[in-house]
Write an enzyme that holds these catalytic residues in place. Sequence first.
Site, PDB file in Angstrom:
ATOM      1  N   HIS A 128      -7.522   0.277   5.521  1.00 44.32           N
ATOM      2  CA  HIS A 128      -7.089  -1.205   6.784  1.00 44.32           C
ATOM      3  C   HIS A 128      -8.504  -1.222   7.485  1.00 44.32           C
ATOM      4  O   HIS A 128      -8.938  -2.020   7.645  1.00 44.32           O
ATOM      5  CB  HIS A 128      -6.319  -0.792   7.790  1.00 44.32           C
ATOM      6  CG  HIS A 128      -4.248  -0.921   7.984  1.00 44.32           C
ATOM      7  ND1 HIS A 128      -4.286  -1.145   6.767  1.00 44.32           N
ATOM      8  CD2 HIS A 128      -3.754   0.234   8.470  1.00 44.32           C
ATOM      9  CE1 HIS A 128      -2.605  -0.701   6.506  1.00 44.32           C
ATOM     10  NE2 HIS A 128      -2.574  -0.275   7.934  1.00 44.32           N
TER      11      HIS A 128
ATOM     12  N   LYS B 189       0.999  -1.226   0.024  1.00 42.33           N
ATOM     13  CA  LYS B 189       0.039   0.075  -0.016  1.00 42.33           C
ATOM     14  C   LYS B 189       1.027   1.064   0.040  1.00 42.33           C
ATOM     15  O   LYS B 189       1.891   1.127   0.559  1.00 42.33           O
ATOM     16  CB  LYS B 189      -0.276  -0.330   0.890  1.00 42.33           C
ATOM     17  CG  LYS B 189      -0.013   0.973   2.573  1.00 42.33           C
ATOM     18  CD  LYS B 189      -1.513   0.919   3.741  1.00 42.33           C
ATOM     19  CE  LYS B 189      -0.605   1.394   4.669  1.00 42.33           C
ATOM     20  NZ  LYS B 189      -1.116   2.583   5.117  1.00 42.33           N
TER      21      LYS B 189
ATOM     22  N   LYS C 250      -2.661 -10.098  10.291  1.00 44.18           N
ATOM     23  CA  LYS C 250      -3.043 -10.002  12.345  1.00 44.18           C
ATOM     24  C   LYS C 250      -3.688 -10.784  13.166  1.00 44.18           C
ATOM     25  O   LYS C 250      -4.604 -10.995  12.501  1.00 44.18           O
ATOM     26  CB  LYS C 250      -3.628  -8.750  12.723  1.00 44.18           C
ATOM     27  CG  LYS C 250      -2.213  -7.423  12.139  1.00 44.18           C
ATOM     28  CD  LYS C 250      -2.562  -5.866  13.147  1.00 44.18           C
ATOM     29  CE  LYS C 250      -1.857  -4.968  12.808  1.00 44.18           C
ATOM     30  NZ  LYS C 250      -0.605  -4.707  13.875  1.00 44.18           N
TER      31      LYS C 250
HETATM   32  P1  NDP Z   1      12.505   3.684   0.672  1.00 45.89           P
HETATM   33  O1  NDP Z   1      12.274   5.173   0.583  1.00 45.89           O
HETATM   34  O2  NDP Z   1      13.504   3.652   2.181  1.00 45.89           O
HETATM   35  O3  NDP Z   1      13.003   2.200   0.026  1.00 45.89           O
HETATM   36  C1  NDP Z   1      13.241   2.772  -1.645  1.00 45.89           C
HETATM   37  C2  NDP Z   1      14.163   1.858  -1.973  1.00 45.89           C
HETATM   38  O4  NDP Z   1      13.541   1.777  -3.172  1.00 45.89           O
HETATM   39  C3  NDP Z   1      15.132   2.272  -1.562  1.00 45.89           C
HETATM   40  O5  NDP Z   1      15.797   0.261  -1.510  1.00 45.89           O
HETATM   41  C4  NDP Z   1      16.066   3.016  -2.383  1.00 45.89           C
HETATM   42  O6  NDP Z   1      17.557   2.238  -3.171  1.00 45.89           O
HETATM   43  C5  NDP Z   1      15.023   1.964  -3.870  1.00 45.89           C
HETATM   44  N1  NDP Z   1      15.051   2.474  -4.853  1.00 45.89           N
HETATM   45  C6  NDP Z   1      14.088   4.135  -5.068  1.00 45.89           C
HETATM   46  N2  NDP Z   1      15.169   4.253  -6.696  1.00 45.89           N
HETATM   47  C7  NDP Z   1      15.307   3.683  -6.682  1.00 45.89           C
HETATM   48  C8  NDP Z   1      15.779   2.715  -8.354  1.00 45.89           C
HETATM   49  N3  NDP Z   1      15.372   4.310  -8.973  1.00 45.89           N
HETATM   50  N4  NDP Z   1      17.008   2.229  -8.412  1.00 45.89           N
HETATM   51  C9  NDP Z   1      16.632   1.348  -7.819  1.00 45.89           C
HETATM   52  N5  NDP Z   1      16.591   1.413  -6.745  1.00 45.89           N
HETATM   53  C10 NDP Z   1      15.943   2.361  -5.985  1.00 45.89           C
HETATM   54  O7  NDP Z   1      10.675   3.580   1.287  1.00 45.89           O
HETATM   55  P2  NDP Z   1      10.637   2.318   1.867  1.00 45.89           P
HETATM   56  O8  NDP Z   1      10.784   0.650   2.125  1.00 45.89           O
HETATM   57  O9  NDP Z   1       9.603   3.451   3.205  1.00 45.89           O
HETATM   58  O10 NDP Z   1       8.835   2.029   1.564  1.00 45.89           O
HETATM   59  C11 NDP Z   1       8.543   1.476  -0.014  1.00 45.89           C
HETATM   60  C12 NDP Z   1       7.086   1.142  -0.202  1.00 45.89           C
HETATM   61  O11 NDP Z   1       6.318   0.450   0.512  1.00 45.89           O
HETATM   62  C13 NDP Z   1       6.482   2.366  -0.297  1.00 45.89           C
HETATM   63  O12 NDP Z   1       5.407   1.846  -1.168  1.00 45.89           O
HETATM   64  C14 NDP Z   1       5.937   2.669   1.211  1.00 45.89           C
HETATM   65  O13 NDP Z   1       4.618   3.422   0.926  1.00 45.89           O
HETATM   66  C15 NDP Z   1       5.095   0.919   1.365  1.00 45.89           C
HETATM   67  N6  NDP Z   1       5.608   0.887   2.905  1.00 45.89           N
HETATM   68  C16 NDP Z   1       6.306   1.467   4.103  1.00 45.89           C
HETATM   69  C17 NDP Z   1       5.757   1.042   5.124  1.00 45.89           C
HETATM   70  C18 NDP Z   1       7.123   1.478   5.847  1.00 45.89           C
HETATM   71  O14 NDP Z   1       6.983   1.134   6.791  1.00 45.89           O
HETATM   72  N7  NDP Z   1       8.237   1.616   5.511  1.00 45.89           N
HETATM   73  C19 NDP Z   1       4.499   0.836   5.734  1.00 45.89           C
HETATM   74  C20 NDP Z   1       3.776   0.361   5.221  1.00 45.89           C
HETATM   75  C21 NDP Z   1       4.659   0.625   3.414  1.00 45.89           C
HETATM   76  P3  NDP Z   1      18.471   3.074  -2.718  1.00 45.89           P
HETATM   77  O15 NDP Z   1      18.207   3.789  -1.363  1.00 45.89           O
HETATM   78  O16 NDP Z   1      19.911   1.862  -2.007  1.00 45.89           O
HETATM   79  O17 NDP Z   1      18.668   3.976  -4.015  1.00 45.89           O
END
Ligand code: NDP
Length: 469
Positions: free
Chosen positions: A238, A146, A180
Site C-alpha cells: 500500500h 495481495k 480509494k
Molecule cells: P479464507 O481462508 O477465509 O478463505 C479461503 C477460501 O479458499 C475458502 O473459500 C476456502 O473454501 C477455499 N479453499 C481453501 N482450500 C481449498 C481447496 N483445497 N479447495 C477448494 N477451496 C479451498 O481466506 P480469506 O478470504 O481471508 O483470504 C483470501 C485471500 O485474500 C488471501 O490471499 C488473503 O491474503 C487475501 N486477503 C484477504 C483479506 C481479508 O480481509 N480476509 C484482505 C486482503 C487480502 P472452504 O472454506 O469452503 O474450504
Amino acid sequence: MAADHLDERDRSDALVLFGITGDLAYKKLFPALHDLERDQDLDFPVIGVARSDWTLDDLRERAEASMREEVDDLDEDAMRTVIDRLEYVQGDYNHPDTFARLNELLQDCSKPLAYLAIPPSLFDEVIEGLETIGANQRGGGVVVEKPFGRDLTSARELDDLLQRTFPEELIYRIDHFLGKETVLDVMLFRLANPVLDTLLHRHHVDHLQITMAEDFGIEGRGGFYDTVGAMRDVVQNHLLQVMALILADPPVSDDPEALRDEKSKVLRALRPIQPDEMVRGQYVGYHDVDQVDPESTTETFVSLVANVETWRWSDVPIHIRAGKAMDETRTEIAVVFKRPPLSLYRGPDMTEPPPNTLRFRIKPGERIDLGIQLKKPGERIETEPVLMTYEWDDRLARHTEAYARLLGDALSGDRTLFARSDSVLAAWEAVQPLLDDPGPVHPYEPGEAGPAEAKRVAPPGGWLPPLTD
Ligand code: NDP
C-alpha cells in the site's frame, strides 16, 4: 476509474470466484457485487468455487448475510439480483472434476474473469485447473489478491507462475488501497492543478511524510498477522504504491500503461533501503494475542526513511511509518515544503512559522488540506497557519467503495489501478535488505506513537500532528 476508452466488448461475461465461502468474499466481495449491480447492472453469472459442502441455497444465505451486514446503503433489489446470479461449484481445487464442472457452467460464456480470493499456496492448483479447461485463453484474465509474495524470491516465483498462464495485461493484482477515493485523487489533483503540481519537486519540497497508524491491535487476526508484520502487510504494497503515485511524473496519455509506466519508474528508482534507515517496534501485550508465537519478533510498527533517485526527487527524504496499537488512527500522505530562504518577519518574541504543507488524508474521513500562513490580525507582524480544506461527502465516499471500483475495472478490462509486475518486484527489491537484516524490535506501550528509538528515522521537526476536524 472511468473506463470510457474501453469497448463494451472488453467486458467479462462471467465472474468465477475462487474462495467464495471465505472471509474476503464475505467482507468485501459480496458488498462490491451489490454496489456494481446497483450502479451498473452486472448481467452475468457469478460462479463460486470452494470446498465447503454447501448447497446453492446455503451460499445464497451467506451472500445475503454478508450484504446485510457489510453494506451501508443496502438496495434490496440489487441484493436480490446478486443472489439470483450466484452459482456454486463445490469441490477441491486439487481435483480435476471441480474444473470440469466449472467448465460446464461456463459453456455460454466467452470471457470469464477468475478471481483468486484464496491463500497464495493454492494458486498453483487453481491456475493449472483454469489452464486445463482453457479459461486462460478466453481473454477475461485473473484477479489476484495481495500478498504478492513474501519477499523478492517468492514474488518472482508467483510472477512466473501467473505469467506462464496469463499475459501480463490480463493479470489484475488488486491492492484495494489504490481504489480509494483520496488515493485516486492524488494523481487527479496533481494533473488538474498544474500550478500545485509544479511545486512537487525537489526545488520546493523539504520531505514527505506517509503515515498509516491504527489505534487498535491485531486481536482476532493474530495467526495471519504474526506471519507478515507491518512491513509486509502495508508498507511494501500500500504505502510504496501510494508513494509512487505522488512522486510519479504525469502520464503521457490516458492509456492504462502510461500511468503504470510512470509509477514503475519511481519504484525502480527507489534506492534499496538500508537496515540503519529503519526502526521496528512491537507493542507490549502483542505476545498475549491468540495465535501469536510467544517468542515472536514480528513488528507491529515500522518507521523508515527512503530516497527516490530521480531528477525530480533525489535527496528528498521520504519518511514512512505504519503501526498498530498507536496513539491515533490516521492514514495520510503529507508533503512538507521548504521554508522561506530568509525569515524577514522574525522578532525576538516571535516563533518561526511552520512550513507549508499539502496533506492527503485517507483515514479518518477523506480530505485534502493545503497549509498556508497568513498575517494574524492585529498590530504585530505575525503569521498564523491556516488550512484550505476539501472534505469528501460521506455519502459519496460510500458510493465509491474501493473493491467495487476495482472489481468493476477488472471486469471491464481496465488495468490502470492494478499493480504491474515490474512495480511489485521493484518494491520488493527496495525492502529486501530490511527483510534480510531486520534488526531488533523495540517495545512500545499501546497508545504510544511507536518506540522512542523511532526518533532516529523521524522527519526533521517530527511528524505532523493530526489535523483537527
Ligand atoms: P479464507 O481462508 O477465509 O478463505 C479461503 C477460501 O479458499 C475458502 O473459500 C476456502 O473454501 C477455499 N479453499 C481453501 N482450500 C481449498 C481447496 N483445497 N479447495 C477448494 N477451496 C479451498 O481466506 P480469506 O478470504 O481471508 O483470504 C483470501 C485471500 O485474500 C488471501 O490471499 C488473503 O491474503 C487475501 N486477503 C484477504 C483479506 C481479508 O480481509 N480476509 C484482505 C486482503 C487480502 P472452504 O472454506 O469452503 O474450504
